[in-house]
Design an enzyme around this catalytic site. Structure first.
Site, mmCIF file in Angstrom:
data_model
loop_
_atom_site.group_PDB
_atom_site.id
_atom_site.type_symbol
_atom_site.label_atom_id
_atom_site.label_comp_id
_atom_site.label_asym_id
_atom_site.label_seq_id
_atom_site.Cartn_x
_atom_site.Cartn_y
_atom_site.Cartn_z
ATOM 1 N N TRP A 171 0.859 -1.150 -0.090
ATOM 2 C CA TRP A 171 -0.021 -0.006 0.210
ATOM 3 C C TRP A 171 0.926 1.193 0.066
ATOM 4 O O TRP A 171 1.690 1.293 0.850
ATOM 5 C CB TRP A 171 -0.998 -0.084 1.243
ATOM 6 C CG TRP A 171 -2.048 -0.796 1.239
ATOM 7 C CD1 TRP A 171 -2.996 -1.042 2.404
ATOM 8 C CD2 TRP A 171 -2.646 -1.738 0.090
ATOM 9 N NE1 TRP A 171 -3.958 -1.891 1.824
ATOM 10 C CE2 TRP A 171 -3.702 -2.373 0.696
ATOM 11 C CE3 TRP A 171 -2.241 -2.012 -1.207
ATOM 12 C CZ2 TRP A 171 -4.636 -3.210 -0.216
ATOM 13 C CZ3 TRP A 171 -3.110 -2.850 -2.120
ATOM 14 C CH2 TRP A 171 -4.105 -3.422 -1.360
ATOM 15 N N ASN A 285 -6.671 0.840 -5.207
ATOM 16 C CA ASN A 285 -6.926 -0.591 -4.935
ATOM 17 C C ASN A 285 -8.268 -0.795 -5.104
ATOM 18 O O ASN A 285 -9.127 -0.517 -4.741
ATOM 19 C CB ASN A 285 -6.369 -1.083 -3.587
ATOM 20 C CG ASN A 285 -6.799 -2.399 -3.103
ATOM 21 O OD1 ASN A 285 -6.550 -3.251 -3.802
ATOM 22 N ND2 ASN A 285 -7.796 -2.483 -2.250
ATOM 23 N N GLU A 286 -8.504 -1.811 -6.280
ATOM 24 C CA GLU A 286 -9.887 -2.206 -6.548
ATOM 25 C C GLU A 286 -10.912 -0.972 -6.711
ATOM 26 O O GLU A 286 -11.984 -1.073 -6.041
ATOM 27 C CB GLU A 286 -10.219 -3.208 -5.450
ATOM 28 C CG GLU A 286 -9.399 -4.398 -5.517
ATOM 29 C CD GLU A 286 -9.830 -5.570 -4.537
ATOM 30 O OE1 GLU A 286 -9.573 -6.743 -4.879
ATOM 31 O OE2 GLU A 286 -10.758 -5.276 -3.695
ATOM 32 N N TYR A 361 -11.410 -13.759 -6.141
ATOM 33 C CA TYR A 361 -12.081 -14.726 -4.602
ATOM 34 C C TYR A 361 -13.273 -15.051 -4.989
ATOM 35 O O TYR A 361 -14.423 -14.279 -4.899
ATOM 36 C CB TYR A 361 -12.077 -13.322 -3.933
ATOM 37 C CG TYR A 361 -10.578 -12.691 -3.302
ATOM 38 C CD1 TYR A 361 -9.829 -13.151 -2.691
ATOM 39 C CD2 TYR A 361 -10.280 -11.444 -4.195
ATOM 40 C CE1 TYR A 361 -8.532 -12.653 -2.549
ATOM 41 C CE2 TYR A 361 -9.068 -10.983 -4.131
ATOM 42 C CZ TYR A 361 -8.035 -11.737 -3.160
ATOM 43 O OH TYR A 361 -6.782 -11.001 -2.918
ATOM 44 N N GLU A 395 -4.283 -10.308 -7.628
ATOM 45 C CA GLU A 395 -4.646 -10.992 -6.244
ATOM 46 C C GLU A 395 -5.782 -12.149 -6.499
ATOM 47 O O GLU A 395 -6.524 -12.286 -7.458
ATOM 48 C CB GLU A 395 -5.694 -9.777 -5.474
ATOM 49 C CG GLU A 395 -4.753 -8.679 -4.791
ATOM 50 C CD GLU A 395 -6.008 -7.934 -4.193
ATOM 51 O OE1 GLU A 395 -6.582 -8.510 -3.402
ATOM 52 O OE2 GLU A 395 -5.785 -6.580 -4.065
ATOM 53 N N TRP A 424 -2.290 -13.726 -2.696
ATOM 54 C CA TRP A 424 -2.820 -12.753 -1.820
ATOM 55 C C TRP A 424 -2.707 -13.865 -0.454
ATOM 56 O O TRP A 424 -3.757 -14.696 -0.535
ATOM 57 C CB TRP A 424 -4.136 -12.051 -1.719
ATOM 58 C CG TRP A 424 -4.354 -11.261 -0.768
ATOM 59 C CD1 TRP A 424 -4.931 -11.720 0.442
ATOM 60 C CD2 TRP A 424 -4.161 -9.896 -0.686
ATOM 61 N NE1 TRP A 424 -5.361 -10.829 1.332
ATOM 62 C CE2 TRP A 424 -4.709 -9.681 0.755
ATOM 63 C CE3 TRP A 424 -3.511 -9.031 -1.214
ATOM 64 C CZ2 TRP A 424 -4.698 -8.302 1.593
ATOM 65 C CZ3 TRP A 424 -3.749 -7.511 -0.637
ATOM 66 C CH2 TRP A 424 -4.273 -7.348 0.440
#
EC number: 3.2.1.78
Length: 463
Positions: A171, A285-286, A361, A395, A424
């Site tokens: 990050w 991020n996303e 995911y 990820e 991840w």
């Protein structure tokens, strides 16, 4: 990832009323405070909304645009809070304390990393790192810049280098709305009462990221650094919204917020634009804009990617998205749709976006069959091939059972034409105990590390 539990990290330096103190705001549209900086500091314009006192011999008054502006124009200061992507609940450790960042022409509070190596780049549908074009593997350790112990950071890079993992995503944001306790790392403070933001370049601020970049250079690891979180962890869009108003969906088009966001980008990019350790900058991020037209994120990404390239033409730029909104091979399920405001193929076509990213995911997306993920990877590889750009499987993970279907995803990534994959997430023992973790974490030296990392690296090296 989806949303993680977070601990806001802060600490701020106040400004004097007669003179603007070190790193304080000293100018900008609708700014009514002092434009004179303390002795030894000068007022430097970062953008039309915000000028800041940075190290310098003289005090100067910034030029301010005469264009009419809202009376509630923002003032910028930077603080920290944590954010990631998936539906993962994780424990977060703290970092350090600091001050805001000067522009690239000003003295930096700590030495800039200057290591050997070359800039990573896209080479057709693959990546080239230090002159080698091939498939690469890496991991995510979002928490690394928030560690105060240098030895812990060195240990992580030792392990990554030994394993042959070449890319690490961390990050580059940590936004807060309230000053944290001393010794807690944060990067940017957004004051809700004053509607100001301050960048922390002190020992508990960007100097921690300095150390991470320097360590990456030393060990030949390349870093992906996103600038903001879509989720509330480590601040995210909401940290800006709390200080400047609006909503998360309006974040992308709010002029005041975008001015503050761009000032932060400039501060970070200017700090490391000469470092070969940077693999790529990511807009966030996303990024998500739930219920929005896909034109919102596309327009924002077009503008910001061009801005980053204007600051640093040598490093790659990516959106950092999950890969949602894909038409190729779509089964009409949630991830293939555009409900979160993304159109993968349209965004990938943006000229200043160098490669595509996809996350995976199944559980968090409501997908019951893990084998579904193989098609997800393959279809993105097809989209990237059509665009003539690399695809990064950025990820992916499962809540347990890391040595079963997760390994099949890795094999699919290797065979489908993607350019690299980043599992991840990485975990290990630190001086303070276990690193921040979630159900997806794979700890160094464990049986899961062997099957999901070391065995995978054998296949990567054969590819």
């Amino acid at each position: 990832m989806r949303s993680l539990s977070s601990i806001a990290l802060l600490s701020v330096v106040g400004a004097a009323s007669a003179q603007a103190g070190p790193w304080a705001q000293c100018g900008g549209k609708s700014f009514s405070g002092s434009s004179e900086c303390a002795s030894g500091w000068k007022c430097q314009e970062l953008n039309e909304w915000f000028s800041q006192c940075v190290p310098g011999a003289e005090s100067t008054t910034p030029t301010v645009s005469s264009t009419p502006t809202p009376t509630d124009a923002p003032s910028v200061s930077i603080t920290a809070s944590a954010t990631t992507g998936i539906n993962k609940s994780i424990s977060v450790s703290s970092a350090s304390k600091s001050t805001p960042l000067p522009s690239s022409s000003s003295a930096s509070p700590s030495p800039r990393p200057t290591g050997s190596g070359s800039f990573a780049k896209a080479d057709g549908l693959q990546f080239s790192i230090d002159g080698e074009t091939k498939y690469f593997a890496g991991t995510n350790a979002y928490w690394l810049p928030f560690q105060m112990n240098d030895a812990d950071i060195d240990s992580v890079f030792d392990h990554l280098e030994q394993a042959g993992l070449k890319i690490l995503r961390v990050w580059g944001f940590n936004d807060v709305n309230t000053a944290p306790s001393p010794g807690t790392v944060y990067f940017q403070l957004h004051d809700k009462e004053k509607s100001t933001s301050t960048i922390n370049t002190g020992k508990d601020g960007l100097q921690r990221l300095d150390y991470v970049v320097a360590a990456a250079e030393k060990h030949g690891v390349k870093l992906i650094i996103p600038f903001v979180n879509s989720w509330d962890d480590y601040g995210g869009y909401n940290a800006y919204v709390k200080a400047y108003g609006g909503s998360k969906t309006e974040w992308f088009t709010n002029e005041k917020i975008q001015s503050v966001y761009q000032a932060y980008i400039k501060a970070v990019v200017s700090r490391y634009r000469d470092s070969p350790a940077i693999f790529a900058w990511e807009l966030g991020n996303e990024p998500r804009c739930s219920g929005c037209s896909t034109d919102v994120i596309h327009g924002w990404a077009t503008k910001i990617s061009a801005y980053i390239k204007s600051l640093d033409p040598n490093h790659m730029v990516a959106l950092g998205d999950e890969g949602m909104g894909l038409t190729i091979g779509s089964d009409q399920s949630y991830p293939y749709g555009t409900s979160e405001g993304n159109d993968f193929e349209k965004n990938l076509a943006i000229p200043d976006i160098d490669f595509g990213t996809l996350h995976l995911y199944t559980t968090d997306w409501g997908i019951k069959d893990n084998a579904w993920g193989n098609g997800w990877v393959e279809n993105h590889a097809k989209a990237c091939k059509a665009a003539g750009k690399p695809c990064l499987f950025e990820e992916y993970g499962m809540k347990g059972n890391h040595c079963t279907d997760e390994l099949k995803w890795q094999k699919t990534s290797l065979s489908s034409g993607t350019a690299a994959d980043l599992i991840w997430q990485y975990g290990q023992q630190l001086s303070t105990g276990e690193s921040p973790k979630d159900a997806y974490s794979i700890f160094y030296g464990t049986d899961e590390w062997k099957c999901a990392v070391m065995d995978h690296m054998e296949n990567v090296n054969k590819n």
